[in-house]
Design a protein around this motif. Sequence first.
Motif, PDB file in Angstrom:
ATOM      1  N   LEU A  42       0.920  -1.208  -0.212  1.00  0.00           N
ATOM      2  CA  LEU A  42      -0.121  -0.335   0.236  1.00  0.00           C
ATOM      3  C   LEU A  42       0.866   1.375   0.045  1.00  0.00           C
ATOM      4  CD1 LEU A  42      -2.704  -0.983   2.675  1.00  0.00           C
ATOM      5  CD2 LEU A  42      -2.958  -0.981   0.574  1.00  0.00           C
ATOM      6  N   LYS A  43       0.607   2.442  -0.408  1.00  0.00           N
ATOM      7  CA  LYS A  43       1.225   3.456  -0.998  1.00  0.00           C
ATOM      8  C   LYS A  43       0.752   4.593   0.249  1.00  0.00           C
ATOM      9  CE  LYS A  43       0.911   5.695  -5.446  1.00  0.00           C
ATOM     10  NZ  LYS A  43      -0.741   6.108  -5.832  1.00  0.00           N
ATOM     11  N   HIS A  44      -0.415   4.583   0.666  1.00  0.00           N
ATOM     12  CA  HIS A  44      -0.766   5.094   2.493  1.00  0.00           C
ATOM     13  C   HIS A  44      -1.021   4.540   3.000  1.00  0.00           C
ATOM     14  CE1 HIS A  44      -1.650   8.573  -0.477  1.00  0.00           C
ATOM     15  NE2 HIS A  44      -1.909   8.056  -0.944  1.00  0.00           N
ATOM     16  N   LYS A  45       0.554   3.920   3.913  1.00  0.00           N
ATOM     17  CA  LYS A  45       0.022   2.446   4.497  1.00  0.00           C
ATOM     18  C   LYS A  45      -0.510   3.003   6.213  1.00  0.00           C
ATOM     19  CE  LYS A  45       4.177  -0.186   3.477  1.00  0.00           C
ATOM     20  NZ  LYS A  45       4.642   0.962   1.862  1.00  0.00           N
ATOM     21  N   LEU A  46      -0.383   4.287   6.681  1.00  0.00           N
ATOM     22  CA  LEU A  46      -0.700   4.597   7.778  1.00  0.00           C
ATOM     23  C   LEU A  46      -1.947   5.417   8.169  1.00  0.00           C
ATOM     24  CD1 LEU A  46       2.364   6.507   8.509  1.00  0.00           C
ATOM     25  CD2 LEU A  46       1.288   4.644   9.197  1.00  0.00           C
ATOM     26  N   ASP A  47      -2.848   5.011   6.640  1.00  0.00           N
ATOM     27  CA  ASP A  47      -4.537   5.560   6.715  1.00  0.00           C
ATOM     28  C   ASP A  47      -5.252   4.692   6.034  1.00  0.00           C
ATOM     29  OD1 ASP A  47      -6.090   6.531   5.749  1.00  0.00           O
ATOM     30  OD2 ASP A  47      -5.320   7.821   3.794  1.00  0.00           O
ATOM     31  N   LEU A  48      -5.224   3.566   7.269  1.00  0.00           N
ATOM     32  CA  LEU A  48      -5.991   2.007   6.792  1.00  0.00           C
ATOM     33  C   LEU A  48      -7.124   1.896   8.131  1.00  0.00           C
ATOM     34  CD1 LEU A  48      -5.690  -0.591   6.094  1.00  0.00           C
ATOM     35  CD2 LEU A  48      -3.815  -1.017   7.190  1.00  0.00           C
ATOM     36  N   GLY A  49      -7.952   1.617   7.378  1.00  0.00           N
ATOM     37  CA  GLY A  49      -9.293   1.372   7.832  1.00  0.00           C
ATOM     38  C   GLY A  49      -9.699  -0.298   8.349  1.00  0.00           C
ATOM     39  N   LEU A  50     -10.046  -0.902   9.518  1.00  0.00           N
ATOM     40  CA  LEU A  50     -10.100  -2.219   9.455  1.00  0.00           C
ATOM     41  C   LEU A  50     -11.643  -1.701  10.195  1.00  0.00           C
ATOM     42  CD1 LEU A  50      -9.597  -4.890   9.923  1.00  0.00           C
ATOM     43  CD2 LEU A  50      -8.891  -4.271  12.524  1.00  0.00           C
ATOM     44  N   VAL A  51     -11.989  -3.248   9.545  1.00  0.00           N
ATOM     45  CA  VAL A  51     -14.223  -3.169   9.754  1.00  0.00           C
ATOM     46  C   VAL A  51     -13.992  -4.760  10.032  1.00  0.00           C
ATOM     47  CG1 VAL A  51     -16.620  -3.288   9.186  1.00  0.00           C
ATOM     48  CG2 VAL A  51     -14.693  -1.424   8.282  1.00  0.00           C
ATOM     49  N   PRO A  52     -14.369  -5.250  10.746  1.00  0.00           N
ATOM     50  CA  PRO A  52     -13.981  -6.599  12.062  1.00  0.00           C
ATOM     51  C   PRO A  52     -15.628  -7.143  11.826  1.00  0.00           C
ATOM     52  CG  PRO A  52     -12.990  -5.201  13.246  1.00  0.00           C
ATOM     53  CD  PRO A  52     -13.550  -4.108  12.801  1.00  0.00           C
ATOM     54  N   THR A  53     -15.896  -8.625  11.080  1.00  0.00           N
ATOM     55  CA  THR A  53     -16.985  -8.690  10.771  1.00  0.00           C
ATOM     56  C   THR A  53     -16.792 -10.187  11.217  1.00  0.00           C
ATOM     57  OG1 THR A  53     -17.285  -9.253   8.301  1.00  0.00           O
ATOM     58  CG2 THR A  53     -17.320  -6.690   9.199  1.00  0.00           C
ATOM     59  N   MET A  54     -18.347 -10.341  11.206  1.00  0.00           N
ATOM     60  CA  MET A  54     -18.161 -12.624  11.604  1.00  0.00           C
ATOM     61  C   MET A  54     -19.456 -12.682   9.694  1.00  0.00           C
ATOM     62  SD  MET A  54     -18.746 -13.487  15.622  1.00  0.00           S
ATOM     63  CE  MET A  54     -20.481 -12.878  15.560  1.00  0.00           C
ATOM     64  N   GLY A  55     -19.397 -11.976   9.075  1.00  0.00           N
ATOM     65  CA  GLY A  55     -19.824 -11.873   7.965  1.00  0.00           C
ATOM     66  C   GLY A  55     -21.263 -12.199   7.895  1.00  0.00           C
ATOM     67  N   ALA A  56     -22.497 -13.470   7.063  1.00  0.00           N
ATOM     68  CA  ALA A  56     -23.513 -12.796   6.635  1.00  0.00           C
ATOM     69  C   ALA A  56     -23.530 -11.584   6.974  1.00  0.00           C
ATOM     70  CB  ALA A  56     -24.460 -13.605   7.835  1.00  0.00           C
ATOM     71  N   LEU A  57     -22.602 -10.786   6.093  1.00  0.00           N
ATOM     72  CA  LEU A  57     -23.424  -9.160   5.762  1.00  0.00           C
ATOM     73  C   LEU A  57     -24.508  -8.717   5.695  1.00  0.00           C
ATOM     74  CD1 LEU A  57     -19.774  -8.460   4.028  1.00  0.00           C
ATOM     75  CD2 LEU A  57     -20.561  -9.052   6.433  1.00  0.00           C
ATOM     76  N   HIS A  58     -25.162  -7.367   6.010  1.00  0.00           N
ATOM     77  CA  HIS A  58     -26.301  -6.715   5.907  1.00  0.00           C
ATOM     78  C   HIS A  58     -25.774  -4.973   5.541  1.00  0.00           C
ATOM     79  CE1 HIS A  58     -26.590  -6.072  10.079  1.00  0.00           C
ATOM     80  NE2 HIS A  58     -26.034  -7.720  10.045  1.00  0.00           N
ATOM     81  N   ASN A  59     -27.630  -4.466   6.037  1.00  0.00           N
ATOM     82  CA  ASN A  59     -26.939  -3.475   5.966  1.00  0.00           C
ATOM     83  C   ASN A  59     -26.518  -2.513   6.502  1.00  0.00           C
ATOM     84  OD1 ASN A  59     -27.569  -3.039   2.828  1.00  0.00           O
ATOM     85  ND2 ASN A  59     -29.804  -2.474   2.730  1.00  0.00           N
ATOM     86  N   GLY A  60     -26.193  -3.201   7.665  1.00  0.00           N
ATOM     87  CA  GLY A  60     -25.497  -2.431   9.004  1.00  0.00           C
ATOM     88  C   GLY A  60     -23.836  -2.574   8.714  1.00  0.00           C
ATOM     89  N   HIS A  61     -24.063  -3.637   8.446  1.00  0.00           N
ATOM     90  CA  HIS A  61     -22.611  -3.624   8.062  1.00  0.00           C
ATOM     91  C   HIS A  61     -21.855  -3.471   7.011  1.00  0.00           C
ATOM     92  CE1 HIS A  61     -23.230  -7.618   9.215  1.00  0.00           C
ATOM     93  NE2 HIS A  61     -22.337  -7.595  10.542  1.00  0.00           N
ATOM     94  N   ALA A  62     -22.880  -3.038   5.768  1.00  0.00           N
ATOM     95  CA  ALA A  62     -22.360  -2.258   4.953  1.00  0.00           C
ATOM     96  C   ALA A  62     -22.412  -0.286   5.238  1.00  0.00           C
ATOM     97  CB  ALA A  62     -23.865  -1.887   3.450  1.00  0.00           C
ATOM     98  N   SER A  63     -22.828   0.188   6.461  1.00  0.00           N
ATOM     99  CA  SER A  63     -22.864   1.753   6.470  1.00  0.00           C
ATOM    100  C   SER A  63     -22.121   1.868   7.162  1.00  0.00           C
ATOM    101  CB  SER A  63     -23.909   1.581   7.884  1.00  0.00           C
ATOM    102  OG  SER A  63     -23.468   0.958   8.317  1.00  0.00           O
ATOM    103  N   LEU A  64     -20.776   0.576   8.365  1.00  0.00           N
ATOM    104  CA  LEU A  64     -19.912   0.705   8.674  1.00  0.00           C
ATOM    105  C   LEU A  64     -18.408   0.667   7.528  1.00  0.00           C
ATOM    106  CD1 LEU A  64     -21.227  -0.167  11.331  1.00  0.00           C
ATOM    107  CD2 LEU A  64     -19.011  -1.997  11.971  1.00  0.00           C
ATOM    108  N   ILE A  65     -18.624  -0.083   6.783  1.00  0.00           N
ATOM    109  CA  ILE A  65     -17.345  -0.439   5.401  1.00  0.00           C
ATOM    110  C   ILE A  65     -17.818   1.206   4.718  1.00  0.00           C
ATOM    111  CG2 ILE A  65     -16.822  -1.528   3.261  1.00  0.00           C
ATOM    112  CD1 ILE A  65     -18.446  -3.916   4.410  1.00  0.00           C
ATOM    113  N   LYS A  66     -18.597   1.354   3.864  1.00  0.00           N
ATOM    114  CA  LYS A  66     -19.482   2.733   3.104  1.00  0.00           C
ATOM    115  C   LYS A  66     -18.424   3.918   4.116  1.00  0.00           C
ATOM    116  CE  LYS A  66     -23.274   1.975   0.630  1.00  0.00           C
ATOM    117  NZ  LYS A  66     -24.638   1.896   0.931  1.00  0.00           N
TER     118      LYS A  66
END
Length: 281
Positions: free
Chosen positions: A17-41
């Motif tokens: 990655l070019k911008h190594k210090l600019d990294l977002g993590l979204v931990p999930t257990m899968g079976a994704l729905h719009n709740g997860h999508a809002s975190l990812i967006k």
Amino acid sequence: MPVIQTKTKLTEELKKLKHKLDLGLVPTMGALHNGHASLIKKAVEQNNNVVVSIFVNPTQFNNKEDLDKYPKTLDADIKLISEISNDIIVFTPEVSEIYQENIVPKTYDFDGLDKVMEGEFRDDHFNGVGTIVEELFKIVQPSKAYFGEKDFQQLRIIQKLTEIQHIPVEIIGCEIVREGHGLAMSSRNERLSKNTRQKAALIYETLKTAKNKFGTENALIIKDWVNDQFKNNKDFKLEYFDITDVETLTPIKNKIKSVKYRAFIAVYVENVRLIDNIALN
Ligand SMILES: Nc1ncnc2c1ncn2[C@@H]1O[C@H](COP(=O)(O)OP(=O)(O)OP(=O)(O)O)[C@@H](O)[C@H]1O
Ligand SMILES: CC(C)(CO)[C@@H](O)C(=O)[O-]
Ligand code: BAL
């Protein structure tokens, strides 16, 4: 879109990655729905690089049936993520990749935050959550990490985890996303029949009424009222309803104007355990 199973490959991908210090993590257990999508967006909006992890973590389940029946929909999950952005890195390790042969959680001192509500009814749950989230932080080294307020107690515990383990990551809390009739979105909703899913709107209705009552009535009277709501209802089994301050998660004693309070609920519906919460002031 890179979908990666091993820590080694993930580390290699992150090194590119070019911008190594600019990294977002979204931990999930899968079976994704719009709740997860809002975190990812939100993560995509706020970071140049985003990792979404999908891992059903065995050490946070105190109930084997709940673990066995946890929905797994990897293809649909990958599709949902790629529709948000094709640049997201998806990390989907096997259990053996994370735990080797020793599938046990670490033990943490979360200063009592883990002794109430979810912690009281799901033995060792938050030690399991802490173990996997600390491991993900170690592997990914994100600058920001995203957690939903649907699991508000978990969000507070992750904030405490970063404090006690001195992990330099900013924890971003995200608002609860709800279905049309108010039920908080959850992967476990998929296990409800259509009819019961409609009826489960009662959970949020109860929280909203509790919030209205909070203006004028005392917490014990509200608790009794909630118990009565569920007592003679054969479709629901109330596990707990609590009003606590949002910092320490201790049950309310005397209402203090400057303190923020929340109401929390856990209910079994058709043997599926659902949780929700609401800000009261
Ligand atoms: N409805 C929602 N609104 C906001 N965030 C959510 C919502 N549902 C889940 N999240 C968040 O997504 C992250 C991953 O949650 P998880 O994969 O356990 O999904 P889940 O739907 O909460 O599943 P379940 O409740 O069945 O365990 C957590 O930070 C969680 O709080
Ligand atoms: C944070 C988490 C991904 C850890 O397994 C899980 O508890 C969840 O999905 O909320
Ligand atoms: N969403 C919280 C994770 C769990 O229920 O195990």
